[in-house]
Design a protein around this motif. Sequence first.
Motif, PDB file in Angstrom:
ATOM      1  N   HIS A 173       0.832  -1.207   0.000  1.00 46.78           N
ATOM      2  CA  HIS A 173       0.000   0.000   0.000  1.00 46.78           C
ATOM      3  C   HIS A 173       0.866   1.256   0.000  1.00 46.78           C
ATOM      4  CE1 HIS A 173      -2.054   3.283   2.214  1.00 46.78           C
ATOM      5  NE2 HIS A 173      -3.074   2.960   1.429  1.00 46.78           N
TER       6      HIS A 173
ATOM      7  N   THR B 292       0.943   3.875  -2.983  1.00 48.64           N
ATOM      8  CA  THR B 292       0.567   5.249  -2.643  1.00 48.64           C
ATOM      9  C   THR B 292       1.664   6.231  -3.036  1.00 48.64           C
ATOM     10  OG1 THR B 292      -0.794   4.486  -0.790  1.00 48.64           O
ATOM     11  CG2 THR B 292      -0.123   6.791  -0.774  1.00 48.64           C
TER      12      THR B 292
ATOM     13  N   HIS C 284      -8.943   9.200   1.771  1.00 50.12           N
ATOM     14  CA  HIS C 284      -8.254   8.103   2.443  1.00 50.12           C
ATOM     15  C   HIS C 284      -7.870   8.422   3.888  1.00 50.12           C
ATOM     16  CE1 HIS C 284      -8.133   6.406  -1.520  1.00 50.12           C
ATOM     17  NE2 HIS C 284      -7.508   5.340  -1.087  1.00 50.12           N
TER      18      HIS C 284
ATOM     19  N   LEU D 213      -4.632  -0.223  -5.681  1.00 47.80           N
ATOM     20  CA  LEU D 213      -5.029   0.396  -4.421  1.00 47.80           C
ATOM     21  C   LEU D 213      -6.440  -0.031  -4.033  1.00 47.80           C
ATOM     22  CD1 LEU D 213      -3.989   2.335  -2.253  1.00 47.80           C
ATOM     23  CD2 LEU D 213      -4.979   4.230  -3.565  1.00 47.80           C
TER      24      LEU D 213
END
Length: 258
Positions: free
Chosen positions: A117, A121, A144, A223
């Motif tokens: 992640h 990101t 998020h 994601l």
Amino acid sequence: MSRPSGEAVFLQLQKKRDKAWTQQQLEKKLQKWNESCWKMTVYTIFSSVAFLVTYQEPYFLSPIRFWDGATAFPLNYHVPFKIALFYLIEIGFYIQAVPFLFFVEVRRKDWMESFAHHIVTLGLMYYSWYANFTRPGVMVMLLHDISDIFLEAAKLARYAEKEAAALYLFVVFAISWVILRVILFPAAIIVRTLIDPIVLIAIPYNINPQPHYSAFGTMFSLLFFLHLYWTYLIFKVIWKQLKTGSTDDVREEDSDDE
């Protein structure tokens, strides 16, 4: 002289226990407490700033306006200083989050997914900065960060053995997670990013959208699939709560909170 919050909380809990925690158990509890305090503070600040720098922008409630003024790839619209500064600060946070995950955070079962992640990101942040997809990018950050505030607050309540508060906060977290990351993120960000650049920029101006189009589509999809995996874990916690009344984190390798 007052004690740090975590020490004060666990000192009070220690007095109520028949069997004292070992020094190793106490240190692990303090590590988890401090980690959640740090994250909750950061996500609260980031969510507040992201809202303040975007709520007056036309694309805040109308994602199709992400592309206003763009006639080329990378997108050639102006980026306000407040957006640029916030973007760079958030990129800096995620750069430090990688070594933080390796050397500071408590190791959990989904450690590898968390690492993936962070990498995805960072890739999205850097590439969206390079390609100037900063308008959808800053909205992704806002969507998020909000739910993570309630997750860390729920953890703190659980560490403090405030089970009712932990349950209520976790419910708020789960609702916000599903709305923001499972519904709004694909509907307002992924779909708009896959359709609008082609319809509003590439076709009218006869521009090849590659490699930006494929890069964003791939990273957004990765994601989103990670979000689906964590949604599964969230519902495991909810199911465990219904069966046992415990809001323990299913990602923990063990429960040293007993």
